[in-house]
Each structure stands twice: as C-alpha cells, then as structure tokens.
Design a protein around this motif. Structure first.
Motif, mmCIF file in Angstrom:
data_model
loop_
_atom_site.group_PDB
_atom_site.id
_atom_site.type_symbol
_atom_site.label_atom_id
_atom_site.label_comp_id
_atom_site.label_asym_id
_atom_site.label_seq_id
_atom_site.Cartn_x
_atom_site.Cartn_y
_atom_site.Cartn_z
ATOM 1 N N ASN A 278 0.954 -1.255 -0.003
ATOM 2 C CA ASN A 278 0.137 -0.097 0.065
ATOM 3 C C ASN A 278 0.871 1.063 0.100
ATOM 4 O OD1 ASN A 278 -2.591 -1.542 0.249
ATOM 5 N ND2 ASN A 278 -1.837 -1.831 2.485
ATOM 6 N N ILE A 279 0.573 2.385 -0.486
ATOM 7 C CA ILE A 279 1.328 3.509 -0.670
ATOM 8 C C ILE A 279 0.320 4.441 0.067
ATOM 9 C CG2 ILE A 279 2.105 5.262 -2.111
ATOM 10 C CD1 ILE A 279 2.511 3.072 -4.341
ATOM 11 N N TYR A 280 1.176 5.227 1.083
ATOM 12 C CA TYR A 280 0.600 6.382 1.741
ATOM 13 C C TYR A 280 1.233 7.586 1.383
ATOM 14 C CZ TYR A 280 -0.227 2.693 4.761
ATOM 15 O OH TYR A 280 -0.986 1.396 5.532
ATOM 16 N N VAL A 281 0.417 8.694 0.924
ATOM 17 C CA VAL A 281 0.916 9.787 0.282
ATOM 18 C C VAL A 281 0.281 11.129 1.109
ATOM 19 C CG1 VAL A 281 0.925 11.180 -1.524
ATOM 20 C CG2 VAL A 281 0.428 8.939 -1.893
ATOM 21 N N THR A 282 1.261 11.916 1.179
ATOM 22 C CA THR A 282 0.877 13.515 2.212
ATOM 23 C C THR A 282 0.712 14.032 0.743
ATOM 24 O OG1 THR A 282 3.250 14.045 2.500
ATOM 25 C CG2 THR A 282 1.941 12.912 4.156
ATOM 26 N N HIS A 283 -0.071 15.109 1.029
ATOM 27 C CA HIS A 283 -0.633 16.232 -0.234
ATOM 28 C C HIS A 283 -1.378 17.300 0.287
ATOM 29 C CE1 HIS A 283 -4.668 14.618 -0.791
ATOM 30 N NE2 HIS A 283 -4.218 13.386 -0.340
ATOM 31 N N GLU A 284 -1.463 18.315 -0.592
ATOM 32 C CA GLU A 284 -2.511 19.480 -0.358
ATOM 33 C C GLU A 284 -3.678 19.018 -0.722
ATOM 34 O OE1 GLU A 284 -0.782 23.038 -2.169
ATOM 35 O OE2 GLU A 284 1.303 22.635 -1.336
ATOM 36 N N THR A 285 -4.684 19.803 -0.113
ATOM 37 C CA THR A 285 -6.120 19.934 -0.605
ATOM 38 C C THR A 285 -6.582 21.220 -0.583
ATOM 39 O OG1 THR A 285 -6.954 19.960 1.754
ATOM 40 C CG2 THR A 285 -6.297 17.671 0.719
ATOM 41 N N LYS A 286 -7.790 21.502 -1.064
ATOM 42 C CA LYS A 286 -8.336 22.931 -0.990
ATOM 43 C C LYS A 286 -8.371 23.490 0.337
ATOM 44 C CE LYS A 286 -11.136 21.884 -4.962
ATOM 45 N NZ LYS A 286 -12.240 21.664 -5.517
ATOM 46 N N LYS A 287 -8.470 22.608 1.337
ATOM 47 C CA LYS A 287 -8.712 23.284 2.811
ATOM 48 C C LYS A 287 -7.077 23.111 3.711
ATOM 49 C CE LYS A 287 -13.369 22.274 3.571
ATOM 50 N NZ LYS A 287 -14.536 21.591 4.239
ATOM 51 N N GLY A 288 -6.282 22.246 3.175
ATOM 52 C CA GLY A 288 -5.237 22.266 3.909
ATOM 53 C C GLY A 288 -4.333 21.070 3.679
ATOM 54 N N TYR A 289 -3.911 20.065 4.269
ATOM 55 C CA TYR A 289 -3.296 18.790 3.948
ATOM 56 C C TYR A 289 -3.908 17.820 4.331
ATOM 57 C CZ TYR A 289 0.090 22.759 4.070
ATOM 58 O OH TYR A 289 0.605 23.945 3.895
ATOM 59 N N ALA A 290 -3.373 16.480 3.516
ATOM 60 C CA ALA A 290 -4.264 15.228 3.884
ATOM 61 C C ALA A 290 -3.147 14.282 3.728
ATOM 62 C CB ALA A 290 -5.097 15.043 2.892
ATOM 63 N N LEU A 291 -3.545 12.972 4.440
ATOM 64 C CA LEU A 291 -2.578 11.857 4.324
ATOM 65 C C LEU A 291 -3.608 10.736 3.638
ATOM 66 C CD1 LEU A 291 -0.274 9.800 4.948
ATOM 67 C CD2 LEU A 291 -1.553 9.355 7.031
ATOM 68 N N SER A 292 -3.261 10.270 2.338
ATOM 69 C CA SER A 292 -4.060 9.393 1.729
ATOM 70 C C SER A 292 -3.501 7.925 1.405
ATOM 71 C CB SER A 292 -4.249 10.039 0.261
ATOM 72 O OG SER A 292 -5.269 10.994 0.351
ATOM 73 N N LEU A 293 -4.316 6.800 1.415
ATOM 74 C CA LEU A 293 -4.028 5.524 1.280
ATOM 75 C C LEU A 293 -4.327 5.143 -0.215
ATOM 76 C CD1 LEU A 293 -2.623 2.851 2.346
ATOM 77 C CD2 LEU A 293 -5.145 2.463 3.461
ATOM 78 N N TRP A 294 -3.510 4.309 -0.871
ATOM 79 C CA TRP A 294 -3.681 4.079 -2.008
ATOM 80 C C TRP A 294 -3.324 2.445 -2.330
ATOM 81 C CZ3 TRP A 294 -5.024 7.307 -6.501
ATOM 82 C CH2 TRP A 294 -5.152 8.661 -5.869
ATOM 83 N N SER A 295 -4.021 1.726 -2.920
ATOM 84 C CA SER A 295 -3.669 0.296 -3.450
ATOM 85 C C SER A 295 -3.946 0.177 -4.856
ATOM 86 C CB SER A 295 -4.564 -0.355 -2.396
ATOM 87 O OG SER A 295 -4.099 -1.619 -2.685
ATOM 88 N N GLU A 296 -2.784 -0.554 -5.421
ATOM 89 C CA GLU A 296 -2.709 -0.853 -6.649
ATOM 90 C C GLU A 296 -3.328 0.222 -7.589
ATOM 91 O OE1 GLU A 296 -4.768 -4.589 -7.388
ATOM 92 O OE2 GLU A 296 -3.703 -5.428 -5.830
ATOM 93 N N GLY A 297 -2.739 1.587 -7.373
ATOM 94 C CA GLY A 297 -3.230 2.877 -8.187
ATOM 95 C C GLY A 297 -4.599 3.291 -8.028
#
Length: 168
Positions: A100-119
């Motif tokens: 699984n891939i964890y990604v920190t990124h910007e959002t319209k309101k701030g920041y987020a941590l998302s979880l991705w699996s197989e794209g």
C-alpha cells in the motif's frame, strides 16, 4: 554528482535512490552504487520524495504533475496515479509490507494523508484543515514526509522536529 537532493531510499541491493531537486534542476531520479558511482538516472517533471517497496519498485511523488509515479530499477515507468483533485501537490510517500502507498498532499482546505492500493485511492486517513489551525500550526504541519515504522505511520511537518503517529 548530487546537486540538490530531495529524497532518498535504498534498494534491496543497498543501492541509493535519490530524487533531485525539489525547486531547482536537474529534476531527476538517480541510482548510485555503494561507492557513490552513478548507476542510472532519468528525468521527471518535479520529483519530491521517494520510497522503495519490497519488490524494489521506486515510488516518487511528482509535485507539479499532481501524481505519484512508480518505476522499476531501469527507470521504466510502470504506472502513475493521482490528479489535481485526488493528489494535489503530493510530497511524502511511504509503503507498507502489503505494498500500500501512503501519500501526504495538499487539499483545498489544507493537507491530507491518503492511502492508495494498486493505483486506486482507498481513502483519506487524516486531513488537516487550515481554517481550524493557527498560522504556527499551518506552518509546522505543512506535511513533508511520511514513513511506516513498526505498524505506525510517522508524519513530519516542514519545520517540526517531532513526529505525529497514526495507528493503522
């Protein structure tokens, strides 16, 4: 040589993978052997941070392209995922034992941590809303890096020396 390193990770054979530069050229991913000799390099749009999964796939966040790119050790692009809506300005990337891939990124309101699996995005694990933060908190929690350690996610902000743990 290395001009502006941004992220680093190691392959199973102990070769070093570096992303170069977050803000000034050469915008590349490079692999170095144990003696510091360049083994392979390839250009990318705006590489930020990097991690390597248990299969030696090189996972790179691409800030300007709003995506995460996955390469093999020859530099061949295997896949990429994300867009401006789902992964706006990704920074930190990490992977767990299940790839699984964890990604920190910007959002319209701030920041987020998302979880991705197989794209595919499995979900947003946590969000930080600028509207609910002080300016100091916003500055500190500009999420730069994420890693997986002992079944915990460890997050680091831009100007903080401490981490934030989320049990998963």
């Amino acid at each position: 040589g290395v001009e502006n390193p941004a992220g680093l990770a190691f392959l199973r054979n102990n070769q070093l993978v570096l992303t170069e530069d977050m803000y000034r050229g050469p915008h590349r991913v490079a692999i170095y052997d144990l003696n510091g000799k360049l083994v392979k390099e390839w250009a990318t749009t705006d590489p930020q941070l990097v991690c390597v999964d248990q299969h030696d796939r090189i996972i790179v966040s691409d800030h300007k392209s709003d995506c995460v790119e996955v390469y093999d050790t020859t530099g061949r692009l295997l896949t990429s995922f994300g867009n401006a809506e789902t992964l706006h300005h990704p920074m930190g990337v990490a992977t767990d034992d299940n790839c699984n891939i964890y990604v920190t990124h910007e959002t319209k309101k701030g920041y987020a941590l998302s979880l991705w699996s197989e794209g595919r995005r499995v979900g947003v694990l946590h969000e930080w809303d600028h509207g609910k933060m002080t300016l100091t908190e916003q500055d500190h929690w500009h999420m730069r890096s994420v890693d997986v350690h002992n079944n915990n996610l460890v997050l680091l902000g831009r100007r903080t020396l401490h981490g934030y743990r989320i049990k998963y």
